[in-house]
Enzyme design. Structure first.
Site, mmCIF file in Angstrom:
data_model
loop_
_atom_site.group_PDB
_atom_site.id
_atom_site.type_symbol
_atom_site.label_atom_id
_atom_site.label_comp_id
_atom_site.label_asym_id
_atom_site.label_seq_id
_atom_site.Cartn_x
_atom_site.Cartn_y
_atom_site.Cartn_z
ATOM 1 C CG HIS A 84 68.236 88.716 92.612
ATOM 2 N ND1 HIS A 84 68.144 89.982 92.079
ATOM 3 C CD2 HIS A 84 67.108 88.081 92.227
ATOM 4 C CE1 HIS A 84 67.017 90.091 91.396
ATOM 5 N NE2 HIS A 84 66.365 88.953 91.473
ATOM 6 C CG ASP A 220 70.873 92.207 91.802
ATOM 7 O OD1 ASP A 220 71.467 91.156 91.513
ATOM 8 O OD2 ASP A 220 69.758 92.236 92.343
ATOM 9 C CB SER A 654 65.138 89.575 88.370
ATOM 10 O OG SER A 654 64.705 90.411 89.390
#
Ligand code: ARG
Ligand code: ASP
Length: 719
Positions: A84, A220, A654
């Site tokens: 992402h 991810d 992230s």
């Protein structure tokens, strides 16, 4: 007696401060935490994690793009981050013919790696406490305005001195709301190439349905490479650039982890407000989040409808949808969590203690006793302005073409200026031309029109009359409140709804043509929406925010003085931090217990070909049925996909490496559990967990699924 009262306070307070695992610590000061980390299982020294003299783990951690983290995993600048985080880059190379979002992308050698203009990676060179320099000349009698002026001047000097004779970039960042300042020096690389990304059915498995949710099965991750010039220095993209030779790269562990194992997360958390007063939390829970959630929900429903109808719209809008959906869901969890944990009451208890403590000596009375009443006053003042501000952002600017048309404002202003020369105008026009292509590549006017109708009606109905843009008021009257009719009119007449018209207009632009822009109905509305923002919202908002910020600084200093034995961590501010905790499940609600990791079988279990987010790739199914996991399987024989741990993380973390006790990479952080998303304001160890993808699953996908095992040869993998 006096002493006794103070003692009583301290003991009351210390009950409140045994927050284990909470905190995002400054790596430079890790020696203060190292004993605690060791007692939880860490096996390496503070110096091995952060050092400016020797290479240390910090050299392998990078700030990726504007708001993610990545880690270097090979001597030749290979970096891992989340899917992402690489999403926009992957999307920018995608089209119906080369749909890398849907099918994944794997460079099979360095020549196939794809450049990404605009993407940057920063590597920290050093950070340094510069509080004394920044606050030189500042005293408590100064107005906030004067104080800021002195600080800005001092900072400019420090930055100039730091970057004078080198290629580094420097910034000075406030910590503890301006009670301390740090100089952050970094090397910023601008040639960053895409190396690999799994298909979305892996990298975004579960999509927005599972976003922020545990149990999770998202692979991810994505892979990039940093390029540098021949001297290993940052350079703009050039085919002559070479892979960056890293000072340090992370070792990757295949050993896995057990429940209770120590882990730490090293990365760039963006923003938290852990020391916010109860007034702010109330505003968020009762006013701000409900408005934002409702407005985003409307937008999402419309986009979703269009994405389901058409594959091109899906590609055009998937990144935008994900962005809107992400914080929509976060806010719902956050409000719920803040209520469920009694965060407001907890903050009020602390405030009560603070007030009593502040009243115990004349000196404290002078410094601190007025802080909380002032907070109350200012939050009451800012709340309605904040509400209007939220409507401006989420509804006013929720319409894409309104945001886009604003880009033309600078051309209008420039053209009106008698002294401007033609070269400036033509440069401006050229910049706009570039933005035109980017905008229309991913734009669907029917969809935007539906959003306009829905959001502007809400905007009109819910914002106080004095904040309604003139152009809106005039048209609502003219069309008797029929937003459909108004929309039909402006969406058919404005040039901003047609790429060709905009391009033709710019191609033949002359200085006087600004009048045509000013007459355009979309531009007129945009201008009017922004006029309210500039004339009625931003000034009071800024003024009140300055007062609140200065109170927050004093409150923070007071809290630190009140609890001298407590180590306070500074709120996140996009600087490098270490959070540590343990691999650990939890119970989110009565009779529910969450296990600490998920496995590949769980993906097969979730498969549902009728739900877009739960499609499973055939090749992945086949690999799973053969149990062909190679060295990536866990000692229990399964393929672990994701795990949760009690590391205190936030947006920006992230892509951060999740490291084991020896500083080896075991996972990539990508999310938090929904029940704990209030951790940006209030951390509760019983509910807050970070979610990471198991590094072994990533290696398995690279090697067995994508056949890009050659990348593994570059890495240092320890068994
Ligand atoms: N919630 C994660 C974070 O805040 C992941 C977001 C991206 N994924 C998505 N489905 N929108 O960034
Ligand atoms: N998903 C977030 C990010 O992109 C991480 C988080 O909020 O926990 O940084």
């Amino acid at each position: 007696m006096y002493k006794y009262i103070i003692y009583l306070f301290i003991s009351l307070i210390s009950v409140n401060i045994a927050y284990s695992d909470e905190g995002m610590w400054i790596p430079l000061l890790l020696s203060d935490r190292i004993e605690d980390m060791k007692s939880m299982g860490l096996k390496i020294s503070a110096e091995e994690i952060y050092s400016i003299n020797n290479s240390s783990i910090k050299d392998a951690i990078v700030l990726f793009g504007g708001g993610c983290t990545a880690e270097i995993v090979s001597p030749s600048g290979l970096i891992l981050t989340n899917h992402h985080c690489g999403y926009s880059a992957i999307q920018s190379h995608s089209s119906i013919e080369t749909d890398y979002l849907a099918n994944g992308f794997w460079a099979m050698n360095k020549n196939e790696e794809l450049p990404n203009p605009g993407l940057k990676v920063s590597i920290l060179v050093k950070m340094e406490d510069v509080t004394d320099y920044v606050l030189k000349g500042v005293n408590s009698d100064l107005t906030e305005y004067k104080r800021n002026e002195i600080i800005e001047k001092n900072i400019a000097v420090i930055i100039k001195e730091t970057t004078d004779k080198n290629h580094y970039e420097a910034r000075v960042v406030p910590f503890y709301y301006g009670n301390q300042y740090y100089l952050i020096v970094s090397e910023v690389f601008t040639d960053i190439r895409l190396v690999g990304a799994p298909p979305s059915s892996i990298g975004k498995f579960g999509g927005d349905t599972d976003n922020w949710v545990w149990p999770r099965h998202t692979g991810d991750f994505s892979i990039f490479r940093i390029y540098a010039d021949k001297n290993n220095k940052p350079a703009p993209y050039s085919p002559d650039n070479v892979p960056y030779q890293a000072r340090k790269h992370l070792k990757i562990s295949l050993k896995g982890y057990d429940e209770g194992d120590f882990t730490f997360v090293f990365g760039y958390p963006g923003t938290t407000n852990e020391y916010a007063p109860s007034y702010q939390i109330s505003m968020i829970v009762f006013d701000e989040n409900p408005v934002n959630i409702a407005l985003r929900e409307k937008r999402l429903n419309i986009i979703d409808k269009y994405m389901n109808k058409n594959q091109l719209t899906r590609i055009q809008y998937s990144a935008k949808y994900a962005n809107i959906a992400n914080y929509w869901k976060k806010m719902t969890g956050e409000s719920k969590g803040l209520k469920a944990t009694g965060a407001i009451e907890e903050k009020m208890n602390l405030e009560k203690q603070f007030q009593q403590w502040a009243n115990t000596s004349p000196e404290r009375i002078k410094k601190y006793s007025g802080v909380l009443p002032a907070f109350e006053y200012y939050y009451k003042q800012i709340n309605p302005v904040n509400n209007t501000f939220n409507y401006f952002i989420e509804a006013g600017l929720g319409v894409e073409v309104i945001r886009f048309a604003w880009n033309f404002n600078s051309l209008v202003e420039m053209s009106k200026n008698k002294n401007v020369n033609d070269v400036d105008i033509s440069n401006k026009v050229n910049t706009l031309k570039k933005s035109v292509t980017v905008f229309y590549k991913n734009y669907n006017a029917d969809l935007d029109k539906e959003i306009f109708i829905s959001l502007y009606e809400d905007y009109y109905k819910n914002v106080e009359k004095c904040y309604i843009p003139d152009e809106m008021a005039i048209n609502v009257k003219k069309y008797r409140g029929d937003f459909n009719k108004w929309a039909n009119k402006i969406f058919s007449e404005s040039m901003f709804l047609c790429e060709k018209r905009v391009i033709d207009f710019l191609d033949s632009y002359k200085k006087n043509d600004y009048k045509k822009i000013e007459k355009d109905p979309v531009y007129k509305l945009t201008k009017s929406v922004y006029d309210v923002y500039f004339n009625k919202i931003i000034v009071p908002y800024k003024k009140l925010s300055i007062s609140i910020d200065s109170l927050q600084r004093i409150y923070m200093a007071g809290l630190m003085e009140m609890m001298p034995q407590k180590q306070f961590y500074p709120d996140a501010n996009s600087t490098l931090r270490v959070a540590y905790g343990k691999v650990q499940g939890f119970s989110p609600a009565d009779a529910i217990t969450y296990h600490w990791h998920t496995v590949l079988e769980g993906i097969i279990e979730k498969e549902d070909s009728t739900i877009y987010d739960y499609r499973v790739d055939d090749k992945l199914k086949e690999l799973n049925s053969r149990k062909d996991y190679g060295p990536c399987s866990d000692k229990d024989g399964t393929m672990h996909v994701a795990f949760i741990a009690s590391n205190h993380t936030t947006g920006g973390n992230s892509g951060s490496p999740v490291l084991n006790a020896y500083g080896e990479l075991i996972g990539i952080n990508f999310d938090r559990c929904w029940e704990g998303t209030m951790s940006d304001y209030y951390y509760d160890i019983s509910k807050c967990r970070n979610i990471s993808v198991d590094i072994r699953y990533c290696l398995f996908i690279i090697d067995k699924y994508a056949g890009a095992g050659y990348l593994l040869d570059e890495m240092t993998i320890v068994k």
